[in-house]
Design a protein around this motif. Structure first.
Motif, short mmCIF file in Angstrom:
data_model
loop_
_atom_site.label_atom_id
_atom_site.label_comp_id
_atom_site.label_asym_id
_atom_site.label_seq_id
_atom_site.Cartn_x
_atom_site.Cartn_y
_atom_site.Cartn_z
N ASP A 1 8.51 0.40 -10.92
CA ASP A 1 9.40 0.90 -9.89
C ASP A 1 10.75 0.22 -10.06
OD1 ASP A 1 8.44 -1.61 -9.21
OD2 ASP A 1 8.23 -1.20 -7.09
N ALA A 2 11.79 0.83 -9.53
CA ALA A 2 13.14 0.31 -9.72
C ALA A 2 13.44 -0.83 -8.76
CB ALA A 2 14.16 1.43 -9.54
N TRP A 3 14.08 -1.89 -9.26
CA TRP A 3 14.54 -2.98 -8.39
C TRP A 3 15.72 -3.68 -9.05
CZ3 TRP A 3 13.38 -7.35 -11.31
CH2 TRP A 3 12.28 -7.25 -12.17
N GLU A 4 16.60 -4.19 -8.21
CA GLU A 4 17.80 -4.84 -8.72
C GLU A 4 17.44 -6.10 -9.50
OE1 GLU A 4 22.12 -6.53 -7.10
OE2 GLU A 4 20.60 -5.82 -5.68
N GLU B 1 0.81 -1.22 0.00
CA GLU B 1 0.00 0.00 0.00
C GLU B 1 0.84 1.27 0.00
OE1 GLU B 1 -3.95 1.85 2.18
OE2 GLU B 1 -3.21 -0.14 2.73
N ARG B 2 1.89 1.30 0.80
CA ARG B 2 2.72 2.52 0.85
C ARG B 2 3.31 2.82 -0.52
NH1 ARG B 2 7.92 3.52 0.94
NH2 ARG B 2 8.42 1.29 1.05
N ARG B 3 3.73 1.79 -1.22
CA ARG B 3 4.34 1.99 -2.54
C ARG B 3 3.28 2.37 -3.59
NH1 ARG B 3 9.54 0.39 -2.86
NH2 ARG B 3 9.45 -0.14 -5.08
N VAL B 4 2.06 1.90 -3.42
CA VAL B 4 0.98 2.32 -4.31
C VAL B 4 0.69 3.81 -4.09
CG1 VAL B 4 -1.48 2.05 -4.83
CG2 VAL B 4 -0.04 0.03 -4.51
N GLU B 5 0.72 4.22 -2.84
CA GLU B 5 0.52 5.65 -2.55
C GLU B 5 1.58 6.50 -3.24
OE1 GLU B 5 0.63 5.68 1.66
OE2 GLU B 5 -1.43 4.99 1.92
N GLU B 6 2.82 6.04 -3.20
CA GLU B 6 3.93 6.81 -3.79
C GLU B 6 3.94 6.74 -5.31
OE1 GLU B 6 7.13 9.15 -4.55
OE2 GLU B 6 6.11 8.93 -2.62
N PHE B 7 3.86 5.54 -5.86
CA PHE B 7 4.08 5.36 -7.30
C PHE B 7 2.81 5.50 -8.14
CE2 PHE B 7 7.89 3.45 -5.56
CZ PHE B 7 8.87 3.77 -6.48
N PHE B 8 1.63 5.46 -7.52
CA PHE B 8 0.40 5.58 -8.30
C PHE B 8 -0.43 6.79 -7.88
CE2 PHE B 8 -4.08 4.56 -9.22
CZ PHE B 8 -3.99 4.38 -10.59
N LEU B 9 -0.75 6.88 -6.59
CA LEU B 9 -1.63 7.97 -6.15
C LEU B 9 -0.92 9.32 -6.18
CD1 LEU B 9 -3.54 6.24 -3.22
CD2 LEU B 9 -4.18 6.44 -5.64
#
Length: 364
Positions: free
Chosen positions: A287-290, A199-207
């Motif tokens: 989103d970025a990931w190794e 959820e936190r990442r959805v808030e950042e990367f989408f909302l």
């Protein structure tokens, strides 16, 4: 060779993101001659929200989500050459694992298939008496949904004799380009259930980018978002059946991939939806990931964002022509290198190697 596979659900993707992973891999293994029985519990309303009927390439046994139902299917493990227990089945996972592997005959290969390795490993590290931790030394193999070398090293350190990532991929017979559907029209679309570690990442990367681009249409699909406050330009369509995934991926200008916290931190964990979207020719923003470059090339086959402002900037500068070029390049890459036929060949090779090792040990 016959396989008993104890997993969350093959028939339903409702609160079950692993469904298409199971379908793609097991269908491809069946095409290689394996006889597969999939055991799934009747829990979380999954059977009331089926995406597919039982397929002709796999027997599906749905059992009651009770200890009695669990016991009835666990003993059936004794009749199979390969016994696989997946993580996240959803009902009494530890009890199921112990009973299934106890019932397996001595000659059977015993495999734990982890579809959320970072989360599982966190539990194992914090729980020295965890049942899986005790079982690892008795298993022939641990297979994982992803995670790369960090997950392999972690499992080996905990006692697994072997650990191999079998990554998500594309089933081109199921996920492919289709005609656009106006219902899924948007500048950016995201599909994923509402989970605490996402959820936190959805808030950042989408909302957040939705708030930065109030004139752009944003679309979110997945279970659990109905009570989540969102900007006015975000349309929430709820659970999206797998039968609609192709239209969902083929229609918007771009499709967003957002990793869960643990997957992003570990890396080397492409979500199933990355390959599904690529198979439909979608322009993916992730989103970025190794480890991403093992699957898709940045700025050629996929666009990468480090935060929500990046998503907004990428979307603002993305033309329809550029989006189509990126989507087509991704589609060609996954068809060439990331299909479930190729993943099944890996699994087949692993299983045969393990059986050969058993034969050599028995002859000594």
């Amino acid at each position: 060779m016959n396989i008993a596979f104890y997993g969350s659900s093959l028939l339903s993707s409702y609160w079950n993101g692993a469904a298409t992973y199971y379908r793609g891999l097991l269908r491809a293994l069946a095409a290689r001659g394996y006889e597969i029985t999939f055991f799934e519990p009747d829990v979380y309303d999954r059977q009331q929200n089926r995406d597919i009927d039982p397929p002709d390439w796999c027997e599906v046994v749905v059992y009651d989500g009770t200890l009695a139902g669990l016991a009835m299917v666990a003993v059936r493990a004794a009749h199979f050459d390969v016994v696989i227990k997946a993580s996240g089945v959803g009902f009494e996972d530890d009890a199921l694992m112990e009973r299934v592997f106890a019932a397996a005959r001595p000659s059977a290969l015993k495999i734990y298939w982890d579809v959320d390795a970072p989360a599982t490993l966190a539990q194992l590290r914090s729980g020295p008496d965890h049942p899986l931790r005790r079982a690892l030394r008795t298993l022939d193999l641990v297979l994982t949904y992803g995670g790369g070398e960090p997950v392999v090293k972690a499992y080996r350190a905990l006692g697994a004799s072997a650990c191999v990532p079998i990554y998500n991929a594309l089933d081109a017979t199921t996920h492919h380009r289709v005609a656009e559907d106006p219902f899924f029209a948007a500048e950016l679309a995201f599909l994923g259930n509402r989970l605490p570690d996402r959820e936190r990442r959805v808030e950042e990367f989408f909302l957040r980018p939705a708030g930065l681009l109030p004139q752009a249409a944003f679309l979110i699909g997945g279970a659990g978002w109905s009570e989540k406050p969102m900007p006015d330009n975000v349309r929430n369509i709820g659970h999206v059946s797998t039968r609609d995934h192709n239209a969902f991926n083929s229609t918007p200008k771009a499709v967003l991939n957002i990793s869960r916290d643990s997957m992003a931190e570990t890396g080397f964990s492409p979500a199933t939806r990355v390959f599904e979207a690529a198979g439909a020719g979608a322009c993916i923003i992730t989103d970025a990931w190794e480890g991403l470059d093992l699957f898709l090339r940045e700025n050629c086959e996929v666009l990468v964002a480090r935060d929500g402002k990046d998503v907004a900037d990428v979307l603002s500068g993305l033309s329809d022509e550029r989006a189509r070029e990126i989507g087509e390049a991704a589609r060609e890459r996954v068809l060439r290198e990331h299909t479930y036929e190729l993943r099944a060949a890996e699994v087949d090779k692993l299983l045969r190697a393990q059986l050969q090792r058993r034969s050599i040990e028995a002859a000594e």
